[in-house]
Write a protein that holds these residues in place. Structure first.
Motif, PDB file in Angstrom:
ATOM      1  N   ASP A 246      -1.180  -7.179  11.087  1.00 12.55           N
ATOM      2  CA  ASP A 246      -0.739  -8.022   9.883  1.00 12.55           C
ATOM      3  C   ASP A 246       0.089  -7.039   8.936  1.00 12.55           C
ATOM      4  OD1 ASP A 246      -0.139  -9.927   7.931  1.00 12.55           O
ATOM      5  OD2 ASP A 246      -2.248 -10.702   8.016  1.00 12.55           O
ATOM      6  N   GLN A 247       1.138  -7.238   8.521  1.00 14.87           N
ATOM      7  CA  GLN A 247       2.046  -6.363   7.576  1.00 14.87           C
ATOM      8  C   GLN A 247       1.649  -6.636   6.266  1.00 14.87           C
ATOM      9  OE1 GLN A 247       6.145  -6.670   8.375  1.00 14.87           O
ATOM     10  NE2 GLN A 247       6.272  -9.107   8.184  1.00 14.87           N
ATOM     11  N   TYR A 248       0.917  -7.611   5.834  1.00 16.08           N
ATOM     12  CA  TYR A 248       0.492  -7.978   4.436  1.00 16.08           C
ATOM     13  C   TYR A 248      -0.907  -7.321   4.278  1.00 16.08           C
ATOM     14  CZ  TYR A 248       4.671 -11.031   4.994  1.00 16.08           C
ATOM     15  OH  TYR A 248       6.024 -11.402   5.142  1.00 16.08           O
ATOM     16  N   ILE A 249      -1.405  -6.700   4.945  1.00 18.83           N
ATOM     17  CA  ILE A 249      -2.553  -6.083   4.710  1.00 18.83           C
ATOM     18  C   ILE A 249      -2.573  -4.878   4.197  1.00 18.83           C
ATOM     19  CG2 ILE A 249      -5.015  -5.488   5.641  1.00 18.83           C
ATOM     20  CD1 ILE A 249      -5.056  -7.788   7.396  1.00 18.83           C
ATOM     21  N   VAL A 250      -3.071  -4.424   2.921  1.00 16.25           N
ATOM     22  CA  VAL A 250      -2.781  -3.077   2.398  1.00 16.25           C
ATOM     23  C   VAL A 250      -3.485  -2.095   3.345  1.00 16.25           C
ATOM     24  CG1 VAL A 250      -3.329  -1.900   0.416  1.00 16.25           C
ATOM     25  CG2 VAL A 250      -2.662  -4.243   0.189  1.00 16.25           C
ATOM     26  N   ASP A 251      -4.794  -2.149   3.540  1.00 14.70           N
ATOM     27  CA  ASP A 251      -5.682  -1.152   4.455  1.00 14.70           C
ATOM     28  C   ASP A 251      -5.271  -1.240   5.783  1.00 14.70           C
ATOM     29  OD1 ASP A 251      -7.182   0.955   5.138  1.00 14.70           O
ATOM     30  OD2 ASP A 251      -9.124  -0.267   4.461  1.00 14.70           O
ATOM     31  N   MET A 252      -4.510  -0.284   6.515  1.00 12.17           N
ATOM     32  CA  MET A 252      -3.995  -0.272   7.805  1.00 12.17           C
ATOM     33  C   MET A 252      -5.231  -0.258   8.617  1.00 12.17           C
ATOM     34  SD  MET A 252      -0.938  -0.530   8.167  1.00 12.17           S
ATOM     35  CE  MET A 252      -0.900  -2.029   6.997  1.00 12.17           C
ATOM     36  N   ALA A 253      -6.485   0.166   8.219  1.00 11.21           N
ATOM     37  CA  ALA A 253      -7.523   0.242   9.152  1.00 11.21           C
ATOM     38  C   ALA A 253      -8.056  -1.078   9.576  1.00 11.21           C
ATOM     39  CB  ALA A 253      -8.911   0.947   8.403  1.00 11.21           C
ATOM     40  N   ASN A 254      -7.787  -2.295   8.693  1.00  3.17           N
ATOM     41  CA  ASN A 254      -7.996  -3.645   8.819  1.00  3.17           C
ATOM     42  C   ASN A 254      -7.273  -4.318   9.808  1.00  3.17           C
ATOM     43  OD1 ASN A 254     -10.485  -3.134   7.461  1.00  3.17           O
ATOM     44  ND2 ASN A 254      -9.480  -3.705   5.497  1.00  3.17           N
ATOM     45  N   THR A 255      -6.049  -3.809  10.275  1.00  2.00           N
ATOM     46  CA  THR A 255      -5.362  -4.588  11.020  1.00  2.00           C
ATOM     47  C   THR A 255      -5.615  -4.157  12.549  1.00  2.00           C
ATOM     48  OG1 THR A 255      -3.479  -2.982  10.890  1.00  2.00           O
ATOM     49  CG2 THR A 255      -3.398  -4.587   9.357  1.00  2.00           C
ATOM     50  N   LYS A 256      -5.223  -5.001  13.381  1.00  2.00           N
ATOM     51  CA  LYS A 256      -5.487  -4.820  14.817  1.00  2.00           C
ATOM     52  C   LYS A 256      -4.430  -3.804  15.606  1.00  2.00           C
ATOM     53  CE  LYS A 256      -7.860  -9.321  15.326  1.00  2.00           C
ATOM     54  NZ  LYS A 256      -7.853 -10.630  16.121  1.00  2.00           N
ATOM     55  N   GLY A 257      -3.285  -3.746  14.843  1.00  2.00           N
ATOM     56  CA  GLY A 257      -2.132  -2.815  15.632  1.00  2.00           C
ATOM     57  C   GLY A 257      -1.286  -2.371  14.604  1.00  2.00           C
ATOM     58  N   HIS A 258      -0.280  -1.607  15.072  1.00  2.00           N
ATOM     59  CA  HIS A 258       0.724  -1.088  13.979  1.00  2.00           C
ATOM     60  C   HIS A 258       1.729  -2.266  13.547  1.00  2.00           C
ATOM     61  CE1 HIS A 258      -0.229   3.148  15.204  1.00  2.00           C
ATOM     62  NE2 HIS A 258      -0.053   2.858  16.322  1.00  2.00           N
ATOM     63  N   THR A 259       2.172  -1.795  12.351  1.00  3.10           N
ATOM     64  CA  THR A 259       2.829  -2.863  11.778  1.00  3.10           C
ATOM     65  C   THR A 259       4.552  -2.144  11.409  1.00  3.10           C
ATOM     66  OG1 THR A 259       2.307  -2.186   9.598  1.00  3.10           O
ATOM     67  CG2 THR A 259       0.946  -3.909  10.518  1.00  3.10           C
ATOM     68  N   ALA A 260       4.659  -1.108  11.917  1.00  7.22           N
ATOM     69  CA  ALA A 260       5.828  -0.370  11.676  1.00  7.22           C
ATOM     70  C   ALA A 260       6.469   0.374  12.816  1.00  7.22           C
ATOM     71  CB  ALA A 260       5.930   0.548  10.421  1.00  7.22           C
ATOM     72  N   MET A 261       7.580   0.747  12.995  1.00 10.55           N
ATOM     73  CA  MET A 261       8.051   1.568  14.071  1.00 10.55           C
ATOM     74  C   MET A 261       7.147   2.699  14.541  1.00 10.55           C
ATOM     75  SD  MET A 261      11.783   3.700  14.444  1.00 10.55           S
ATOM     76  CE  MET A 261      11.185   4.953  13.358  1.00 10.55           C
ATOM     77  N   LEU A 262       7.297   2.748  15.877  1.00 12.36           N
ATOM     78  CA  LEU A 262       6.226   3.884  16.631  1.00 12.36           C
ATOM     79  C   LEU A 262       7.246   5.021  16.720  1.00 12.36           C
ATOM     80  CD1 LEU A 262       4.824   2.019  19.623  1.00 12.36           C
ATOM     81  CD2 LEU A 262       3.630   2.491  17.321  1.00 12.36           C
ATOM     82  N   ASN A 263       6.430   6.297  16.510  1.00 14.50           N
ATOM     83  CA  ASN A 263       7.178   7.553  16.699  1.00 14.50           C
ATOM     84  C   ASN A 263       6.801   8.348  18.000  1.00 14.50           C
ATOM     85  OD1 ASN A 263       8.460   7.576  13.964  1.00 14.50           O
ATOM     86  ND2 ASN A 263       6.494   7.789  13.098  1.00 14.50           N
TER      87      ASN A 263
END
Length: 630
Positions: A246-263
């Motif tokens: 979820d790209q609208y959650i600030v803390d990325m630890a609380n999302t289930k996956g990536h929200t931006a481009m992989l490297n």
């Protein structure tokens, strides 16, 4: 006892249904054999010394040793046999000589002192000793182990090859590029044409960033410019796809996956179900193939001020206990795999801030880390003392965020590629000695950048991906195994041409004269027939007479609305005065009010209608042509 054992063996053999238990094993007396060998060697050496003394004596007397041989040959056969038997009985002890043995060759043999050599072992001359010393020098010099005598070129496409992956056995190679394609190459199935057996676009319109086979080689991790990594099987079919966060959650630890481009991404070296990815959302996540709806763990790189930092590359240590990430601010951060909060090793100024660290790789011994920086450097680190690099190499141009570096299978060399601008030179594959970090060798690959490089330990072959869409495989026929050597041994299959017989005729039934239609002699009659055919001549339908049929109305109009207007709205049959038409119902409404009048009987007065005036009568007397048409 022996008779009883033999009888028991016979009883067992008769019961089990076979004749015997086989022959008895032969026994050897080793002490007697060694003693016999020693005595034979001593006697042979004594005989050789005696023959040399006789040769010296003959030379002094003016004869030659060949004259002795001729005298022996010219002697009678009985004397020769007698002398040979006496000499054999006196000197030779042991097995007889083979029948193809020539006794004349014994005179040319060198002097043998000591026991005979064991079977399969030959005495080394000075040349053999020199070869052994040269071989030892080759073992000590790692440059001579580089397999670059031969090369093959695989055509991936026209754009940059940004990802390469080899399975653990070295049988298959996968390549991905900026053209969104992933190609599968099978060395055992290819011939000299070097064509890929499958091409697909697993991530649609996203550039491929990384490809890697798992430890078992049954699945492939595909990391692209998308936010969701994919896992494919060996044939390219989808196994799982990571969930998007979820790209609208600030803390990325609380999302289930990536929200931006992989490297970047890689597999765990020990656990075959686990892999890791890093993304522009500032996290490094570990995943399980069997649980695609949720990540396993999250590592969040932080700058010196505690702000979010984007990881560009990530890797596991050789034992899988450490997780390393190279970040955009030039830092290298390493975590314990089981402790995802605080870093175990951290170097803030590993590379120039703002430059993308394109690759991290651990040596085979697990103590050394190599980093390829976007600041045109290659650095070697000892993780036990992670404050400053052990060695640094400068001047290695790097234009890509996925330029590789890797260790040789013997852990003595470190290789990486260099980038060049278009038509400004050749991209090089550079080899550094691990201990001295001196550039010991380089290969001019092609007139484009060298992006990816792999040195497979089992095949002992080097795979290189370039910026102009080529995949080059370097190998040595003597030092390399399988891989590219397999496809070069196969010739191109010849296409089977089907032979056609020109004399055979195929006759259809309607081609026979009895079924053939008569040919028209003139076109006039045919045109007349076509004119009569309504389908061919497109004859318009006649007008409808009467009320209409089939959804069509009569001559009043082609549509229902026109029919209503002409026949109902403009009906002129009733020419009576409208006032008279209304007053016709006045008496019935007054006698029997049913609709409106009963509701107003108590409040409304009686209606009084005006009488017709003279003007109305004059208007009625107007001629028909003066009346206004409605």
């Amino acid at each position: 006892m022996d008779a009883e054992e033999g009888q028991s063996d016979g009883d067992i053999a008769s019961v089990m249904g076979f004749s015997g238990f086989g022959k008895k094993a032969r026994t050897f007396d080793l002490s007697a054999i060694f003693e016999q060998t020693r005595r034979t060697a001593i006697e042979r050496s004594q005989r050789v010394l005696e023959e040399r003394e006789n040769e010296d004596q003959m030379k002094d007397e003016g004869g030659t040793p060949h004259s002795v041989k001729k005298s022996l040959k010219s002697a009678p056969a009985s004397a020769r046999k007698r002398s040979e038997s006496s000499s054999d009985s006196d000197s030779e002890i042991g097995p007889p000589l083979p029948p193809q043995h020539n006794p004349e060759d014994d005179d040319d043999e060198e002097e043998l002192v000591g026991p005979p050599l064991p079977p399969g072992y030959t005495a080394h001359s000075e040349d053999d000793e020199d070869e052994g010393e040269a071989q030892d020098e080759d073992d000590d010099d790692p440059v001579k182990k580089i397999p670059d005598t031969h090369e093959i070129t695989l055509q991936h496409g026209t754009k940059t090859v940004s990802a390469l992956g080899l399975d653990p056995s070295g049988a298959r190679l996968v390549s991905g590029g900026y053209d969104f394609d992933v190609r599968f190459w099978d060395f055992a199935g290819m011939d000299q044409t070097l064509q890929a057996f499958r091409t697909l676009q697993p991530c649609e319109c996203h550039q491929i960033k990384s490809l890697q086979y798992s430890v078992t080689g049954d699945v492939i991790l595909v990391v692209s410019g998308n936010a969701q990594a994919k896992v494919l099987d060996r044939d390219g079919f989808n196994v799982m796809e990571c969930i998007k966060g979820d790209q609208y959650i600030v803390d990325m630890a609380n999302t289930k996956g990536h929200t931006a481009m992989l490297n970047c991404g890689c597999w765990h070296p020990k656990i075959k179900e686990e892999f890791m990815t890093c993304s522009n959302d500032g996290t490094v996540r570990t995943w399980d193939v069997n649980k695609e709806k949720q990540h396993k763990a999250v590592f969040k790189p932080r700058s010196f001020q505690g702000k979010k930092v984007i990881p560009i590359c990530c890797t596991y240590s050789r034992d899988g206990k450490l997780v390393a990430a190279g970040c955009q601010d030039g830092s290298i951060q390493i975590w314990d795999r089981n402790l995802s909060v605080h870093t175990k090793y951290h170097c803030r100024q590993a590379h120039v801030p703002g430059s993308d660290t394109s690759c991290l790789t651990f040596s085979y011994d697990g103590m050394t880390l190599a980093s390829r920086g976007g600041d045109d450097t290659l650095k070697l680190w000892d993780i036990r003392n992670f404050k400053k690099p052990v060695n640094v190499a400068n001047g290695l141009t790097n234009y890509f965020t996925m330029t590789d570096c890797c260790f040789s299978p013997d852990d003595k060399l470190l290789i990486t590629g260099t980038s060049v601008k278009k038509e400004e030179g050749n991209g090089k594959l550079v080899f550094f000695d691990r201990t001295t970090f001196q550039k010991v060798y380089q290969i001019d690959v092609t007139n484009a950048s060298v992006v990816r490089c792999l040195w497979h330990p089992k095949l002992n072959q080097i795979m290189v991906g370039t910026g102009n869409g080529l995949v080059k495989v370097y190998y040595d026929p003597l030092k390399s195994y399988r891989g590219a050597k397999l496809c070069l041994a196969k010739t191109k299959r010849k296409e089977k041409h089907t032979e056609m017989l020109a004399q055979d005729y195929i006759i259809t039934p309607h081609a026979l004269p009895m079924f053939r239609e008569a040919r028209q002699r003139s076109t006039k009659k045919q045109l007349e027939k076509d004119r009569l055919d309504p389908k061919k001549s497109h004859k318009p339908e006649p007008p409808v007479s009467g009320p209409g049929r089939g959804g069509r109305v009569a001559a009043h109009g082609g549509t229902l609305s026109s029919f209503i207007v002409k026949n109902i709205a403009l009906d002129k049959t009733d020419d009576s005065n409208p006032r008279e038409a209304i007053l016709r119902h006045a008496q019935a409404a007054a006698e029997d009010p049913y609709w409106v009048a009963p509701a107003y009987t108590q409040t409304q007065p009686e209606p009084l209608f005006a009488e017709a005036s003279d003007e109305d009568e004059e208007a009625d007397k107007e001629p028909e042509w003066k009346k206004r048409k409605i």
